[in-house]
Design an enzyme around this catalytic site. Structure first.
Site, PDB file in Angstrom:
ATOM      1  N   HIS A  58     -51.978 -19.436  50.277  1.00 46.07           N
ATOM      2  CA  HIS A  58     -52.719 -18.362  49.588  1.00 46.07           C
ATOM      3  C   HIS A  58     -53.183 -17.267  50.561  1.00 46.07           C
ATOM      4  O   HIS A  58     -52.895 -16.080  50.323  1.00 46.07           O
ATOM      5  CB  HIS A  58     -53.911 -18.929  48.816  1.00 46.07           C
ATOM      6  CG  HIS A  58     -54.876 -17.888  48.341  1.00 46.07           C
ATOM      7  ND1 HIS A  58     -54.522 -16.917  47.430  1.00 46.07           N
ATOM      8  CD2 HIS A  58     -56.177 -17.637  48.675  1.00 46.07           C
ATOM      9  CE1 HIS A  58     -55.573 -16.123  47.219  1.00 46.07           C
ATOM     10  NE2 HIS A  58     -56.576 -16.550  47.963  1.00 46.07           N
ATOM     11  N   HIS A  82     -60.390 -15.688  55.092  1.00 48.22           N
ATOM     12  CA  HIS A  82     -61.440 -15.285  54.136  1.00 48.22           C
ATOM     13  C   HIS A  82     -62.025 -16.435  53.308  1.00 48.22           C
ATOM     14  O   HIS A  82     -63.163 -16.349  52.848  1.00 48.22           O
ATOM     15  CB  HIS A  82     -60.933 -14.170  53.213  1.00 48.22           C
ATOM     16  CG  HIS A  82     -59.997 -14.610  52.138  1.00 48.22           C
ATOM     17  ND1 HIS A  82     -58.626 -14.700  52.326  1.00 48.22           N
ATOM     18  CD2 HIS A  82     -60.208 -14.989  50.850  1.00 48.22           C
ATOM     19  CE1 HIS A  82     -58.060 -15.083  51.210  1.00 48.22           C
ATOM     20  NE2 HIS A  82     -58.992 -15.282  50.295  1.00 48.22           N
ATOM     21  N   GLU A  86     -66.244 -20.746  52.805  1.00 47.15           N
ATOM     22  CA  GLU A  86     -66.616 -21.242  51.478  1.00 47.15           C
ATOM     23  C   GLU A  86     -66.030 -22.620  51.194  1.00 47.15           C
ATOM     24  O   GLU A  86     -66.700 -23.487  50.623  1.00 47.15           O
ATOM     25  CB  GLU A  86     -66.140 -20.259  50.408  1.00 47.15           C
ATOM     26  CG  GLU A  86     -66.489 -20.712  48.996  1.00 47.15           C
ATOM     27  CD  GLU A  86     -65.783 -19.887  47.935  1.00 47.15           C
ATOM     28  OE1 GLU A  86     -66.136 -20.048  46.768  1.00 47.15           O
ATOM     29  OE2 GLU A  86     -64.884 -19.112  48.282  1.00 47.15           O
ATOM     30  N   ASP A  87     -64.770 -22.834  51.605  1.00 43.97           N
ATOM     31  CA  ASP A  87     -64.044 -24.023  51.154  1.00 43.97           C
ATOM     32  C   ASP A  87     -63.841 -25.100  52.224  1.00 43.97           C
ATOM     33  O   ASP A  87     -63.220 -26.130  51.950  1.00 43.97           O
ATOM     34  CB  ASP A  87     -62.663 -23.608  50.617  1.00 43.97           C
ATOM     35  CG  ASP A  87     -62.773 -22.730  49.379  1.00 43.97           C
ATOM     36  OD1 ASP A  87     -63.799 -22.833  48.682  1.00 43.97           O
ATOM     37  OD2 ASP A  87     -61.846 -21.927  49.126  1.00 43.97           O
ATOM     38  N   ASP A 150     -56.507 -10.562  47.504  1.00 45.45           N
ATOM     39  CA  ASP A 150     -56.824 -11.955  47.143  1.00 45.45           C
ATOM     40  C   ASP A 150     -56.723 -12.152  45.631  1.00 45.45           C
ATOM     41  O   ASP A 150     -56.108 -13.115  45.151  1.00 45.45           O
ATOM     42  CB  ASP A 150     -58.242 -12.270  47.644  1.00 45.45           C
ATOM     43  CG  ASP A 150     -58.775 -13.585  47.091  1.00 45.45           C
ATOM     44  OD1 ASP A 150     -58.264 -14.642  47.474  1.00 45.45           O
ATOM     45  OD2 ASP A 150     -59.720 -13.526  46.267  1.00 45.45           O
ATOM     46  N   ASP A 271     -41.567   9.652  23.349  1.00 49.07           N
ATOM     47  CA  ASP A 271     -40.497   9.010  24.127  1.00 49.07           C
ATOM     48  C   ASP A 271     -40.345   9.797  25.428  1.00 49.07           C
ATOM     49  O   ASP A 271     -39.477  10.661  25.568  1.00 49.07           O
ATOM     50  CB  ASP A 271     -39.198   9.028  23.312  1.00 49.07           C
ATOM     51  CG  ASP A 271     -38.123   8.170  23.959  1.00 49.07           C
ATOM     52  OD1 ASP A 271     -38.464   7.364  24.837  1.00 49.07           O
ATOM     53  OD2 ASP A 271     -36.945   8.327  23.590  1.00 49.07           O
TER      54      ASP A 271
END
Length: 796
Positions: A58, A82, A86-87, A150, A271
C-alpha cells in the site's frame, strides 16, 4: 511475505527509483531504500483487506501515484512511512530520528489520531482527524498530496472492504477529498476519485454512462481526426508552433453530475466533441482562439476566459464551444504548457519546473489562498463538529465566483454568496454598518446573491448600527458569519432576548406551532436538553438569548420540537443526494401570503426569489387594493423543507416594498372561525337559555350558578378568542394595538350584553362579583397593552 512477493516488491522499488531519477537526478536513493526497509520491517506480518497482499504494497502504491506528480524526496519518504506510527510499534520519534523533522512533521499530519481518541464514535474521530489534517496541510500542502494519493489507492482496492463501509468511505471521499483535490487543482487525482466513488454509490448509473461514453467515442472517432487535421492545418498557415492537440475524454462522474444539474438523461445532454490545444505562450492561446472562431461558428454565450480571470485553485485556460464539422458541437480548451501542468497536477505542478526547486521557492499566491482560508478555522472554537463540516464544505470547498470592487480589486467568494459576504470580505466595519449594495449600478438588498463579474459598492450608514441577526441566514462565508456573531455577542442580554423571542415566534408561526407562551413544560425541557450542552442553556430565556446572538438557529428549534411540522428528513441517502444537487422526492404543499407596495417590476422580484430556489408554484392569486397602492399575493407552492420555507420568507421580507410574508394555515383559521361563531351564538342565545332554565323547575339548576357561571364562561370565551386570534393572525399580534383594542371591544360588548340581560330579566346581581370580573378583564387588557408596548420598544 513469500519469495515471489519479495521479488515483486524489489522490482517495484527499482522501477520507482528509476522513475524518480528521471525528474530528480540528485535523488538520494539510499535514504529512500532505508525508509522502505524501515517501513517493511515495521509492517511485517500485516496484510491488506484481501488477506493475501502484504501491507507494504500500500505505501509503495502511494509512492507510485506521487511520482507522477514529481514530488520531492521528503514527501516520498513520508508517503512510504505514513502508516507506521498508527499501525505499528514504531513511533513518530523513530521517524524523526532516522529521517529528520520535516519528514516527521509530514507523517504526523497524515497519521490518524492515536488510540486514546477512540472513545469517540466513528464520526467524531473522522471529524477530529480532518481538522488535524487541514491545519497541517495549511502549513505544508505536501501533507494533502500524500493523503490524496493514499486515498486514491485505498479507493482502487475498496472491493475488499465490507459493502456498508464501502458506501461510507466513498461518500466521505466524494464530500471531503474530491473537493480538496479540486481546490488544489489536481485533476490527475480528482477525476479518478470521482469515478471510483460514482461506481460505488450509483452502480447502475455508472454502467449506463460508461456504456454511453464508449459508444460516443467510437461514433466520434472520424470526426475527431477530421477536426484535429483542420485545426492543425489552419494553425500551420499562421506559422504558429503548438505543443500538442488531442481529443479530451469525458469522465463518467462529470457526465452524471451534468445530468443531475440540468435535470436531463445522458441521452439528452449535448453530444459534445472535446479537444485540447497546448501552446508555447499566452499570446498564441488568443491567436489560436481567433483561428478556431474563423474556422467554425462560435456558440453564443459559451466562451470563458480563465486566463484573464483565474479560478481560485489556479486553473487557467480559454474555453470555447463552436459548431464544428457537420454541425457537431465541439469544445476547445486552449492553454499553455505551464497552465496544462497546473491544471493536471495543481499545487504539485511547481515540481515540474527546475526553477521552482530552488531553496525558498513555494507555491504561487493564487494556489496558496486555500491554505489561508483553512487557517481561518483555527481561530474559531467549534464545539459542534457538524457545524465545522458544513462551514468547511461551504466556505473552502465550494465553487467560487469572482466579483469586483469599484476600483477593480477582485474578491473571490463561494458560489451563492451574497452582498453581505462581500461587505465583510472588504472590512468588518463595512459589513457591520452596511445598509444596501450597489450591484452593477443598481441599488439592491444586502441579501442579493452575487455572480461572477458583478461590480459591487457597499453603502454604509453614517451612524454605527451593527449587523442584523437575520443576516446569518444569508451569509455564506465563515468570515462573515463569525464577524456577525462577534457583534451580536456584544449587545445586551435584554436586547438578545427580545430578538430571540421575535425570531423564534416567527418560526413558530411558519410551522403553525402556536404561541411561545403556550409551549408545554415537557417541550421546554426537551429543547433545553437537546440544545443546552452546545449553547450552555438552562432556561427557555437562555435559548432565546442564544438565538438572539446567533448561537442557535430558530429553524433547528422547530425541527427538534416539531419534526412533523419541520418536515425535514436527514439520512445518509438524502445527504448524498443533496451534495450531488439532486432534489429530494418528499415535498410539502403550502400557502403563503405576500403583502407589498405596488411598483413596476415587483412581481418579477417576488417570483425570482421562488425561481432561484427551484420552487414549483401550483397556484398564484393577486388581489389589488388600488386606493392604498398595495396588493396581496397568495402563492400555493411545493417546498422541500421547512428550512427552505423559512429562507424564502426571509428573502421576500428583505425586498423593500414587501410589508409582510405569512404562511397561511387553513386549519388554524377554521378553528378561529368556529370559536368566533360559537362565541357569537352563545351571546345571542344566553338570555333565552337563562329564561328557559329559570322557568323549568325540573332541571333544578341553582340561579346563581346559571347567572355567574354563565357570565364567567362568556368572559373566559373572550379570553380564548383573543388567544386564538394571536395564533391565527400574527399580523394583529405584531401591530399589537389593533389586537388589544379588538379584545377590549369584544370584552366590553360581552359584559354589556350580560348586564343588559340581567336588567331586562330583573334578576338580582352580586355587584361585588361583577366588580371583580370587570377588574380582571381590564387588568388583562392593560397587561396585553403593556406587553405590546414593551415588545415594540425593545425591538426598535
Amino acid at each position: 511475505m513469500n519469495n515471489s512477493q519479495n521479488v515483486n516488491i524489489e522490482k517495484e522499488l527499482s522501477d520507482i527509483i528509476a522513475k524518480i531519477k528521471e525528474y530528480m537526478p540528485g535523488f538520494n536513493d539510499e535514504n529512500f531504500v532505508k525508509a522502505f526497509k524501515f517501513a517493511k520491517k515495521a509492517h511485517e506480518g500485516q496484510m491488506r483487506k484481501d488477506n493475501a497482499t502484504p501491507y507494504i504494497f500500500h505505501p509503495i502504491a502511494t509512492v507510485k501515484i506521487l511520482t507522477k506528480l514529481h514530488v520531492d524526496e521528503d514527501t516520498l519518504i513520508a508517503a512510504i512511512t505514513h502508516d507506521v506510527p498508527e499501525d505499528t510499534t514504531k513511533t513518530l520519534k523513530d521517524i524523526e530520528r532516522l529521517f529528520g523533522k520535516k519528514v516527521a512533521f509530514l507523517v504526523n499530519g497524515i497519521t490518524k489520531l492515536s488510540k486514546v481518541h477512540y472513545r469517540y464514535d466513528m464520526e467524531e474521530r473522522q471529524v477530529e482527524s480532518l481538522k488535524k489534517l487541514l491545519i497541517h496541510s495549511a502549513k505544508d500542502p505536501r501533507v494533502i498530496l500524500v493523503k490524496l494519493a493514499d486515498r486514491l489507492h485505498n479507493m482502487r482496492t475498496i472491493n475488499f472492504v465490507k459493502p456498508e463501509k464501502r458506501i461510507r468511505i466513498a461518500k466521505e471521499t466524494l464530500e471531503i477529498y474530491v473537493p480538496i483535490a479540486n481546490l488544489l487543482g489536481i485533476e490527475k487525482i480528482k477525476k479518478p476519485l470521482e469515478d471510483l466513488c460514482f461506481k460505488i454509490l450509483f452502480p447502475k448509473d455508472y454502467e449506463i454512462i460508461e456504456e454511453k461514453l464508449a459508444e460516443t467515442k467510437i461514433r466520434q472517432a472520424n470526426l475527431l481526426e477530421e477536426t484535429i487535421k483542420a485545426v492543425k492545418d489552419a494553425i500551420k498557415k499562421e506559422d504558429i508552433e503548438i505543443v500538442e492537440i488531442y481529443g479530451r475524454e469525458k469522465a463518467a462522474y462529470s457526465v452524471f453530475h451534468k445530468t443531475k444539474r440540468d435535470d436531463k438523461t445522458p441521452d439528452e445532454l449535448e453530444d459534445l466533441l472535446a479537444l485540447r490545444i497546448i501552446t508555447k505562450n499566452i499570446k498564441d492561446c488568443y491567436v489560436i482562439l481567433g483561428i478556431i472562431h474563423s474556422l467554425f461558428r462560435p456558440k453564443p454565450g459559451r466562451f470563458k476566459d480563465y486566463i484573464a480571470v483565474t479560478k481560485p485553485n489556479g486553473y487557467q485556460s480559454l474555453h470555447t464551444i463552436v459548431f464544428g464539422i457537420k454541425g457537431q458541437i465541439t469544445e476547445f480548451q486552449i492553454r499553455t504548457e505551464k497552465m496544462h501542468l497546473e491544471a493536471q497536477y495543481g499545487i504539485a505542478s511547481h515540481y515540474f519546473y527546475r526553477e521552482s526547486q530552488k531553496k525558498g521557492k513555494t507555491l504561487s499566491g493564487t494556489q496558496s489562498k486555500w491554505a489561508q482560508k483553512i487557517l481561518e478555522y483555527q481561530k474559531t472554537n467549534y464545539d459542534n463538529n457538524a457545524n465545522f463540516i458544513e462551514d468547511l464544505k461551504l466556505d473552502v470547498f465550494h465553487d467560487r465566483i469572482f466579483t469586483f470592487t469599484p476600483k477593480g480589486d477582485t474578491i473571490d467568494l463561494p458560489k451563492s454568496a451574497t452582498a453581505i459576504d462581500f461587505a465583510y470580505a472588504i472590512h468588518t466595519d463595512v459589513g457591520n454598518n452596511a445598509i444596501k449594495a450597489e450591484i452593477n449600478g443598481e441599488i439592491m438588498p444586502l441579501t442579493s446573491v452575487l455572480k461572477t463579474g458583478d461590480i459591487i459598492k457597499i453603502l454604509i450608514s453614517d451612524i454605527p448600527k451593527g449587523p442584523n441577526r437575520e443576516w446569518l441566514i444569508f451569509a455564506k462565508t465563515n468570515i462573515a458569519k463569525n464577524k456577525i456573531r462577534e457583534s451580536l455577542h456584544k449587545i445586551s442580554r435584554k436586547k438578545k432576548l427580545s430578538i430571540g423571542r421575535r425570531l423564534l415566534q416567527k418560526e413558530f408561526d411558519r410551522a403553525g406551532a402556536g404561541l411561545l407562551e403556550e409551549m408545554s413544560k415537557k417541550k421546554i425541557r426537551e429543547l433545553i436538553l437537546k440544545v443546552g450542552a452546545h449553547a450552555k442553556c438552562k432556561t427557555l430565556d437562555d435559548v432565546m438569548v442564544a438565538i438572539g446572538e446567533g448561537s442557535i438557529n430558530p429553524v433547528h428549534v422547530i425541527q427538534i420540537l416539531y419534526p412533523t411540522k419541520g418536515f425535514l428528513k436527514q439520512d445518509a441517502y438524502s445527504i448524498i443526494k443533496r451534495f450531488l444537487h439532486l432534489r429530494a422526492p418528499d415535498k410539502k404543499r403550502i400557502t403563503i401570503k405576500i403583502k407589498a407596495i405596488d411598483r413596476i417590476g415587483i412581481g418579477r422580484d417576488l417570483l425570482s426569489v421562488l425561481s432561484d430556489q427551484h420552487i414549483n408554484v401550483a397556484s398564484l392569486k393577486v388581489t389589488p387594493f388600488r386606493l392604498q397602492n398595495i396588493f396581496a399575493m397568495h402563492v400555493i407552492m411545493d417546498i422541500d423543507s421547512f428550512e427552505q420555507l423559512s429562507y424564502i420568507c426571509e428573502k421576500l421580507e428583505n425586498i423593500d416594498e414587501v410589508l409582510e410574508v405569512r404562511r397561511q394555515i387553513s386549519s388554524s383559521k377554521a378553528l378561529f372561525y368556529v370559536m368566533a361563531v360559537a362565541t357569537f351564538i352563545l351571546w345571542v342565545v344566553h338570555p333565552f337559555l337563562t329564561i328557559y332554565l329559570s322557568s323549568n323547575p325540573t332541571l333544578n339548576l341553582p340561579h346563581d350558578i346559571l347567572m355567574y357561571g354563565g357570565m364567567f364562561m362568556l368572559f373566559y370565551l373572550v379570553y380564548l378568542l383573543q388567544k386564538a386570534t394571536k395564533r391565527t393572525f400574527p399580523e394583529l399580534r405584531e401591530t399589537g394595538k389593533s389586537l388589544w383594542i379588538l379584545t377590549f371591544i369584544i370584552g366590553n360588548i360581552a359584559l354589556l350584553i350580560i348586564i343588559l340581560e340581567f336588567y331586562v330579566l330583573e334578576k338580582l346581581l352580586n355587584w361585588i362579583f361583577i366588580f371583580i370580573i370587570i377588574v380582571l378583564m381590564y387588568a388583562y387588557l392593560i397587561t396585553e397593552y403593556i406587553r405590546y408596548k414593551k415588545g415594540s420598544n425593545s425591538d426598535s
